[in-house]
Each structure stands twice: as structure tokens, then as C-alpha cells.
Design an enzyme around this catalytic site. Structure first.
Site, short mmCIF file in Angstrom:
data_model
loop_
_atom_site.label_atom_id
_atom_site.label_comp_id
_atom_site.label_asym_id
_atom_site.label_seq_id
_atom_site.Cartn_x
_atom_site.Cartn_y
_atom_site.Cartn_z
N ALA A 105 0.71 -1.21 -0.09
CA ALA A 105 -0.03 -0.09 -0.08
C ALA A 105 0.86 1.17 0.01
O ALA A 105 0.47 2.26 -0.82
CB ALA A 105 -1.03 0.08 1.20
N TYR A 112 4.03 1.70 -1.12
CA TYR A 112 4.57 1.45 -2.52
C TYR A 112 3.56 2.25 -3.37
O TYR A 112 3.73 2.83 -4.06
CB TYR A 112 4.96 0.15 -2.59
CG TYR A 112 5.53 0.11 -4.37
CD1 TYR A 112 7.11 0.40 -4.40
CD2 TYR A 112 4.96 -0.20 -5.23
CE1 TYR A 112 7.77 0.41 -5.68
CE2 TYR A 112 5.52 -0.37 -6.46
CZ TYR A 112 6.87 -0.11 -6.71
OH TYR A 112 7.30 -0.32 -7.81
N ASP A 113 2.34 1.56 -3.43
CA ASP A 113 1.51 1.92 -4.45
C ASP A 113 1.21 3.56 -4.30
O ASP A 113 0.77 4.18 -5.13
CB ASP A 113 0.08 1.37 -4.35
CG ASP A 113 0.20 -0.05 -4.85
OD1 ASP A 113 1.14 -0.38 -5.47
OD2 ASP A 113 -0.61 -0.76 -4.63
N SER A 129 27.58 -19.19 -27.47
CA SER A 129 26.87 -20.06 -26.90
C SER A 129 28.07 -20.80 -25.99
O SER A 129 29.04 -20.32 -25.74
CB SER A 129 26.63 -21.03 -27.99
OG SER A 129 25.90 -22.10 -27.54
N LYS A 169 23.26 -22.73 -14.55
CA LYS A 169 22.68 -22.24 -15.59
C LYS A 169 21.20 -22.35 -15.75
O LYS A 169 20.55 -23.32 -15.63
CB LYS A 169 23.36 -23.47 -16.80
CG LYS A 169 22.97 -22.96 -18.16
CD LYS A 169 23.75 -23.99 -19.24
CE LYS A 169 23.58 -23.23 -20.67
NZ LYS A 169 22.31 -23.74 -21.21
N CYS A 217 -17.41 -26.63 -26.21
CA CYS A 217 -18.66 -27.28 -26.12
C CYS A 217 -19.66 -26.31 -25.72
O CYS A 217 -19.47 -25.57 -24.59
CB CYS A 217 -18.62 -28.36 -25.22
SG CYS A 217 -20.31 -28.88 -24.55
S1 IVH Z 1 27.72 -17.42 -19.73
C1 IVH Z 1 30.06 -17.00 -23.38
N1 IVH Z 1 26.40 -18.04 -17.66
O1 IVH Z 1 23.22 -20.37 -21.51
C2 IVH Z 1 29.37 -17.13 -22.32
N2 IVH Z 1 25.29 -18.50 -19.71
O2 IVH Z 1 24.42 -22.10 -23.68
C3 IVH Z 1 27.88 -17.29 -22.58
N3 IVH Z 1 23.13 -19.32 -19.38
O3 IVH Z 1 22.86 -18.14 -24.27
C4 IVH Z 1 26.85 -17.48 -21.51
N4 IVH Z 1 22.89 -19.32 -17.27
O4 IVH Z 1 21.51 -17.80 -22.22
C5 IVH Z 1 26.05 -18.02 -18.91
N5 IVH Z 1 25.27 -18.14 -15.67
C6 IVH Z 1 25.34 -18.47 -16.94
C7 IVH Z 1 23.87 -18.81 -17.71
C8 IVH Z 1 24.23 -18.62 -19.03
C9 IVH Z 1 22.23 -19.53 -18.49
C10 IVH Z 1 22.66 -19.48 -21.04
C11 IVH Z 1 22.69 -18.30 -21.81
C12 IVH Z 1 23.55 -18.79 -23.04
C13 IVH Z 1 23.30 -20.37 -22.83
C14 IVH Z 1 24.60 -20.66 -23.46
#
Ligand code: IVH
Length: 772
Positions: free
Chosen positions: A39, A41-42, A87, A120, A430
Site C-alpha cells: 500500500a 509503495y502504491d 553459446s 545455468k 462445447c
Molecule cells: S555465460 C560466452 N552464464 O546459456 C558465455 N550463460 O548455452 C555465454 N545461460 O545463451 C553465456 N545461465 O542464455 C552463461 N550463468 C550463465 C548462464 C548462461 C544460463 C544461458 C545463456 C546462454 C546459454 C549458453
């Protein structure tokens, strides 16, 4: 004399509010340490919105009010990443991780390497571009070099700072991170969707990715998205020598950095970290699909470099999959409470991540076609957390010959009513309504559920029996059950039958919001039902009110307003509700809610009607509405009073004429409602957008300090006689503060809030005007 704060005062107050709100956002969304109530905050946010409305020249893109500022887009633009978004290579077991560590040590010529271990996260990866500390662009990964520009959506994510906090702000910075929906938020999101008769999301990842791909940022804004920052792309200045320092710096700038991240010395620490996270996977409040190990020393990273797709200094150790392969025995149509028909796959039971799965939802026909799932198919099923298992993909290699794709039945498998696909909807339905036993069973279950009437002992199984035996053919029948009839049902004995009858009897008196939720108006969940009950407070009125009056309730909105209105105007529904109301007694009806009445000024109603194509925006609509007391008066306004910069008067007149019947309806309801209110509270004047005869109607006053010509009680009586109301404390809703001699804190509060301050002479002028 009326004084309002100068732009300079307002600027100061605005700056202070912004700072406080952002501080709160940071505590709440990044640190998980809220200190303010919702509240409070709002109230701050509303005050800021009010001030910015009065001083549009002071609005800044990094103001917390601007998170949902962007208009819906036709499509997404492109973002070229300053540094490519790469990646990660994968390690599928401990040996592959050992191999990675060996390669790294060899290339660096060292005996042991310091790593940073990070969960990850399984979400959507993002790159955020900051220029001089201000968020200017946000993009998806795309092909790694060019992604989609989803800035409007990302701005709505509260854990994304619109402006970096603290010091050492670089001129150019790309922050990399993962957007996820946390498990608890996901469950709440899906529960809400189910409640609204919407399709639940299969998993948090889809929900997060789908939310950020919405063209309308309003939708993203309603999704509980969280960003975890895990690195930096392009940066105009070096941020430190170690990755660890970069993460600390990200935290200091206001980003959420995962608390599970650890510095790990050498391979063994990495293996232990992996096992630890694997063991705690289910208790983390987000989904992870692996553990990332990154070389901590940035100079070592430089030495290691990249392959074409991934850095040589990092690896993702995959966690065991939550997927398994099995076979689809049959696909069956399942009929839900609102009649939506969902294809459900009956599977050969298979264990996925420790749970036996034998059914998976296919959500709707589009989804089933997209995945092309057929009976007899070999499929991959996935279970994420406690979510309904889903079919990820089909291996068509093993498809039996001659199996056609599944067809939606033309008639309901339960009641044989016609099945239709309403325009613009994904679901087939339905049309049997409560004549359909499947819908009736689900409706009874919902009616008796905890947040609805909360009838103990009336669950799935009993609802099914009641419908199958014909004892209950509509909701009202629940109240016509007696012990004798229940005893005829399998599993009921004297005591259990007596208990259920008593539980039902106890609910003959029911609070309005529970009833509104229980009758299952499409789209109306428990929260909306409460809003309706709190704001409108009267069943009879709710049943008759035009949609526009609902849409004026903050949090209800136009399309839901339409749904509510449509539900009650449907003849069968109306009859069902009539019969139900004969059985029960509504308690805790508020009667006509004074706040709601006070909030319904002609101006707002005109704005909510959405008169379009004639240059009448919400602001002008409110201006126009403020010239009349009743909506029907709009038709009689002279052309020059309709005229406001750029408005097409002819077109406007035509649209007003078209709405004449609605205006009459709204006026009549409001007058009736306001009369009730006035009688209840002994008020004289009722409502007004400021018509000539009732300048003070609906205006709220606060009196402070000593007046010369009258006592405060007299002033109060005179204001009320002229239709105004007098309250004790100053808020954003206060129209005027009357400040007499030695006025103190209330006057200061009015100044802060930008509320108009009147001296005694100005009040007397107003009263005279109102009387004349
Ligand atoms: S590092 C060059 N750290 O995983 C380093 N990636 O397979 C690139 N991801 O596209 C990413 N948690 O979306 C990194 N702690 C983390 C991560 C992470 C998730 C995802 C990210 C990336 C994909 C790579």
C-alpha cells in the site's frame, strides 16, 4: 487564492519519489528484502504519477512510472550486439568436465585453475545496452550477432535497472543475463490463468520467453519476470581483473546476481559444486539445466580465446534431463469448466525425474498440430518442477503406418452438444454450458472450492456422483440436497451425509465476493471478484451495470468488463443466478460503495468509452466530461463547448448520439446508486463532473488551521451542503486543503502532494459560486 506547487517544488518531490521507489524496487526485486508495504509503495507510485501528469515536462525515461510506457509494436526491430552473444560447450558427465579442465590447464601452462561456478538458468538470454548509465536497448540473442529489439518489454522487468546505481558508470556497457520466471511466481501465474479459464504455460521457460515476445509491453508487465545478470559484453572501460569482480560490480549497479555463484579453486571444487547443486535442484526457486564453469581470471580468458561458437574458457555441465521417451496410447478430448476442449494424451506410463507420468496435456488443437502428435506416436515427455507434463516432440521415425492426425470432435464427447471455435480464440468449446455434465461437474467443483463457497466434503468425486445421478442439474440444486438423497449415493453413510448437508447449510449465507467468484464468470478470478465486491458492492447493481462501469474499476479493464456484462445478460445465466439467489443470502454486501461512486465522474466515463477517430484522447475526454453533471447532458452541449484543440466536433457529435441509449442507462443507474448513497449518509448533493449548479459535488476537502469567519464545524457543514465532502487527512485524492491561521503539517502535506490550497476567502468564493 489558489496556490499549487511551482514546477521547481514538484521537481524536487518527483526526484525524491523516484529515488525512493527505485530503492524499494531494488530491495524488493533484486535483494528480496522488501521494507515497504504494497500500500505504501502504491501510494508513492500514484503520487509520482499524479505529479508527472501535472508536469509532463518533468517526465524522464528512467522514471519508475515509465516502465510500461511503450505502445504495442507491429513487430520487433533488430539489435546488433556490440560483442557477439556466444553459446557454451557442454560437458555431459564428469569425465568431460575433467577433460575441459585438462585442456584449460594445458593451454595456460598451469597446475590448477580458479573457476567461478554458476547455475545455468533455463530462461531467455538477453543483452542490455546502457549508455551513460541509462538503459537504451535490450535485445534477444538471435543468431548471436543480431537479435530482436525487445526494449519495451524488458523495461517492464523490475529487476532490470532503468538507470545504473552507484559509481564508476561506464559510457557504454552491455550487460548479459538470463530472464526467468521463478518457480513460485510461475505457479501463481498458472493458477491465475487457470482461474481465468486460460491455458496454463507448460513451463517457466516458455512463459518467460513468450512474455518477452509479446508485442504489447502491458502483457509483459503483468508477467513476473526476473533478470539474473551473469556477465558483460561490450564495455567502454575495464571492470576488473577477475570475472568475480565483474559480478560484484553488476551487483553494485543494481543487478540481481545469482546467490549460488561461487569461486572454486580447481577441478575437485567444481565437481563438488556440481553435486551440491544437483542435490538441491528441486529446492532452488528457478529451473536450472546445468552448471556453468568459467575461468575467473580475465587475462587467462584472453589467452584461451574462442572457437567459432563458444569460449574456450567456459563449459556448461549438463544436469540429468527431465525428459523421457514413451508412447501415446490414445488422445482424448477433455472438457473443462468453461467448455474448452483440451486434447490430452494418454501415455504408456514412464518415469521422468522420479515421477511416473501417464498423461500429458496438448493444450489445444493448434499446439497438437504444431507438434503433430498422433495416436501410437513415440514422444519425448518433459516434466519441469511440479508442472503438468508436456510432450516436447515426436519421433516420426517410429510412427505406425496409416495413423491419421487427430481430429477435434464436432460434437461434445460428453453431452453431444455442438463444438465451436469462437472467433479469435484458440480453444474449441462445447456450447452445452451447464447442460453438459462435464462442465456442470467442473462448475460444481469450482463453486465448492476453497476460495469460492468453500463447501467441505464437496470435491471432485462427490460432484461427479451428484451430476451422474441427476441430483444436481444446476448450482442452485446444491442447496436442495438433503440427507436422504445423499444416502442414496455410493460411499455416503449417516454421518458423512449429515456433515455434507451441514457444510452446505453453513454456506447459505455467503459473502458477495465468494459468490461472484463461485459462479464462474469467464475471466473473473478470486481477485477480480473481490474488486467487484469492494468497489461496486451490490449484486443487483453488478447484474445490471453496463460494461463501461466495470472497466472504470482499476484492475478490471475493458475486456473483462465486457465479459462480466455478457455473462449476466445471458438469459440462461441470469435464470441460474436468480434461482441461486433464492437459496442463499448475501452477507457483507457493502451497499453502494461511496469510493466507487465518488470515482465515477462523467469525465472518466467519457474517457473509458473510448470514443475514437475524432481526436478525443483520455485527457480531453475528461475535460469534456467535467463540463457536465450527467452524461446525457453531453448531447446538449453547444459546439463551442465541445471544441477543444483538434477535436472533430461533427464526428464527436455523431458518436455521442450513437451512445445516447448507453448514456441514459448509465445516468439512470448512477442516479439510483447515488441516491442510495446519499440516503445512507445523509448527504445532499451527489455527484458531478463540475456542472454549473454543483461546483463542489464530489470534491473532497480537508480543513486545517483556524478560520476567522466560521468554526471548522460550520465550514464542514457548508461544504457538505454544497455537495462536497470533508475528510480528516490529506491524500492524493484530496481536491482542496483549506488552510486557516497557523495551519501546520496538513498544509505541508498538501504542498508535497500538489493538492490545491485555499485560504478562507477562496473557500467563501467557492461556496458562493456553488450556491449561485
Ligand atoms: S555465460 C560466452 N552464464 O546459456 C558465455 N550463460 O548455452 C555465454 N545461460 O545463451 C553465456 N545461465 O542464455 C552463461 N550463468 C550463465 C548462464 C548462461 C544460463 C544461458 C545463456 C546462454 C546459454 C549458453
Amino acid at each position: 487564492m489558489t496556490t499549487s506547487p511551482s514546477a521547481e517544488d514538484a521537481a524536487g518531490r518527483i526526484a525524491r519519489l523516484r529515488e525512493e521507489i527505485e530503492e524499494h524496487n531494488h530491495r524488493y526485486y533484486v535483494l528480496d528484502e522488501p521494507v515497504l508495504s504494497d500500500a505504501e509503495y502504491d501510494a508513492m507510485l500514484r503520487e509520482l504519477q499524479g505529479l508527472e501528469r501535472e508536469h509532463p515536462e518533468l517526465v524522464r525515461p528512467d522514471s519508475p512510472t515509465q516502465r510500461v510506457g511503450a505502445a504495442p509494436a507491429d513487430g520487433f526491430g533488430e539489435v546488433t550486439h556490440g560483442q557477439p552473444m556466444l553459446s557454451l560447450d557442454n560437458a555431459f558427465d564428469a569425465d568431460e568436465l575433467r577433460e575441459f579442465d585438462r585442456r584449460v590447464r594445458e593451454r595456460l601452462g598451469v597446475a590448477s585453475v580458479a573457476y567461478v561456478g554458476e547455475p545455468k538458468l533455463d530462461g531467455l538470454s538477453l543483452s542490455l545496452r546502457y549508455e551513460d548509465g541509462l538503459l537504451v536497448q535490450a535485445g534477444t540473442r538471435g543468431d548471436g550477432r543480431v537479435g530482436e529489439d525487445i526494449t519495451g518489454n524488458v523495461r517492464t522487468v523490475r529487476s532490470v535497472p532503468l538507470r545504473l546505481r552507484g559509481e564508476r558508470i561506464p559510457a557504454r556497457l552491455e550487460v548479459r543475463g538470463e530472464v526467468v520466471i521463478r518457480r513460485q511466481d510461475f505457479e501463481q501465474l498458472n493458477a491465475g490463468r487457470l482461474e481465468q479459464g486460460e491455458r496454463p504455460f507448460a513451463n517457466p521457460r516458455n512463459a518467460a520467453a513468450g512474455s518477452l515476445r509479446q508485442l504489447d509491453p502491458q502483457i509483459a508487465a503483468r508477467r513476473p519476470l526476473t533478470l539474473f545478470a551473469f556477465g558483460v559484453g561490450e564495455c567502454s572501460e575495464p571492470l576488473g581483473e577477475m570475472h568475480w569482480q565483474v559480478l560484484e560490480q553488476l551487483g553494485a549497479w543494481g543487478f540481481r546476481v545469482n546467490r549460488e555463484i561461487r569461486r572454486l579453486d580447481g577441478l575437485d571444487a567444481c565437481l563438488a559444486y556440481y553435486n551440491d547443486l544437483l542435490g538441491r535442484r528441486d529446492s532452488l526457486d528457478y529451473e536450472i539445466d546445468g552448471v556453468v564453469f568459467k575461468v575467473d581470471d580475465l587475462a587467462q580468458r584472453q589467452t584461451l580465446g574462442f572457437t567459432a561458437r563458444a569460449p574456450r574458457w567456459a563449459i556448461a555441465s549438463k544436469l540429468p534431463a527431465r525428459e523421457a521417451t514413451t508412447r501415446v496410447r490414445r488422445i482424448l478430448p477433455s472438457v473443462g469448466r468453461t467448455g474448452a476442449i483440451t486434447p490430452v494424451a494418454e501415455l504408456e506410463p514412464v518415469e521422468v525425474g522420479g515421477v511416473t507420468v501417464s498423461r500429458a496435456t496438448l493444450h489445444n488443437l493448434d499446439e497438437l498440430r504444431r507438434k503433430d502428435v498422433r495416436e501410437g506416436d513415440t514422444v519425448m515427455v518433459r516434466r519441469a518442477g511440479d508442472v503438468i507434463p508436456e510432450i516436447v516432440s515426436v519421433n516420426t521415425e517410429f510412427r505406425p503406418v496409416g495413423v491419421e492426425s487427430w481430429q477435434m470432435p464436432e460434437r461434445c464427447p460428453v453431452c453431444d452438444s455442438e463444438v465451436i471455435r469462437p472467433e479469435g480464440e484458440v480453444d474449441y468449446r462445447c456450447i452445452g454450458s451447464l447442460q453438459c455434465p462435464a462442465q456442470l461437474k467442473e462448475s460444481i467443483r469450482h463453486f465448492a472450492s476453497r476460495r469460492a463457497l468453500d463447501i467441505e466434503g464437496l470435491g471432485d468425486k462427490v460432484a461427479e456422483q451428484l451430476v451422474d445421478t441427476g441430483l444436481v442439474q444446476e448450482l442452485a440444486d446444491v442447496f436442495r440436497l438433503d440427507r436422504q438423497r445423499l444416502l442414496g449415493l455410493e460411499g455416503f453413510a449417516e454421518v458423512s451425509a449429515g456433515n455434507l448437508v451441514a457444510a452446505i447449510e453453513a454456506r447459505r449465507q455467503v459473502p458477495l465476493e465468494r459468490l461472484l467468484y463461485g459462479i464462474g464468470i469467464p475471466g473473473v478470478g478470486a481477485d477480480t471478484a473481490r474488486l467487484l465486491a469492494d468497489q461496486v458492492g451490490d449484486m443487483d447493481y453488478i447484474r445490471r451495470a453496463p460494461a463501461v462501469l466495470f472497466s472504470l474499476i482499476p484492475g478490471v479493464g475493458r475486456s473483462m468488463g465486457e465479459e462480466i456484462h455478457t455473462f449476466f445478460t445471458d438469459e440462461a445465466n441470469a435464470r441460474g443466478v436468480d434461482r441461486l439467489l433464492r437459496e442463499i443470502e448475501l452477507v457483507s454486501e457493502n451497499g453502494f460503495s461511496p469510493d466507487y461512486v465518488a470515482s465515477l465522474t462523467a469525465g472518466e466515463i467519457v474517457a473509458a468509452l473510448g470514443i475514437s477517430g475524432v481526436g478525443l484522447g483520455p485527457k480531453r475526454a475528461r475535460e469534456l466530461g467535467s463540463k457536465v453533471t450527467y452524461l446525457t447532458d453531453l448531447m446538449g452541449l453547444a459546439s463551442q463547448r465541445l471544441q477543444a484543440g483538434g477535436v472533430d466536433v461533427q464526428g464527436l457529435r455523431q458518436q455521442l448520439e450513437e451512445r445516447a441509449p448507453l448514456f441514459e442507462e448509465v445516468d439512470a443507474l448512477l442516479i439510483e446508486k447515488c441516491l442510495h448513497w446519499a440516503t445512507d449518509r445523509g448527504g445532499a448533493q451527489i455527484r458531478g463532473g463540475g456542472g454549473s449548479s454543483s461546483t463542489l459535488a464530489g470534491r473532497s476537502f480537508v480543513l486545517t488551521g483556524t478560520l476567522e469567519s466560521m468554526t471548522r464545524d460550520e465550514a464542514k457543514a457548508r461544504i457538505e451542503a454544497a455537495g462536497g465532502k470533508v475528510t480528516g487527512s490529506v491524500s492524493g485524492k484530496t481536491d482542496y486543503v483549506v488552510a486557516g491561521e497557523a495551519a501546520g503539517s496538513k498544509r505541508r502535506r498538501a504542498e508535497e502532494l500538489g493538492v490545491a490550497i485555499l485560504d478562507e476567502a477562496a473557500l467563501l468564493d467557492l461556496l458562493r459560486e456553488a450556491a449561485g
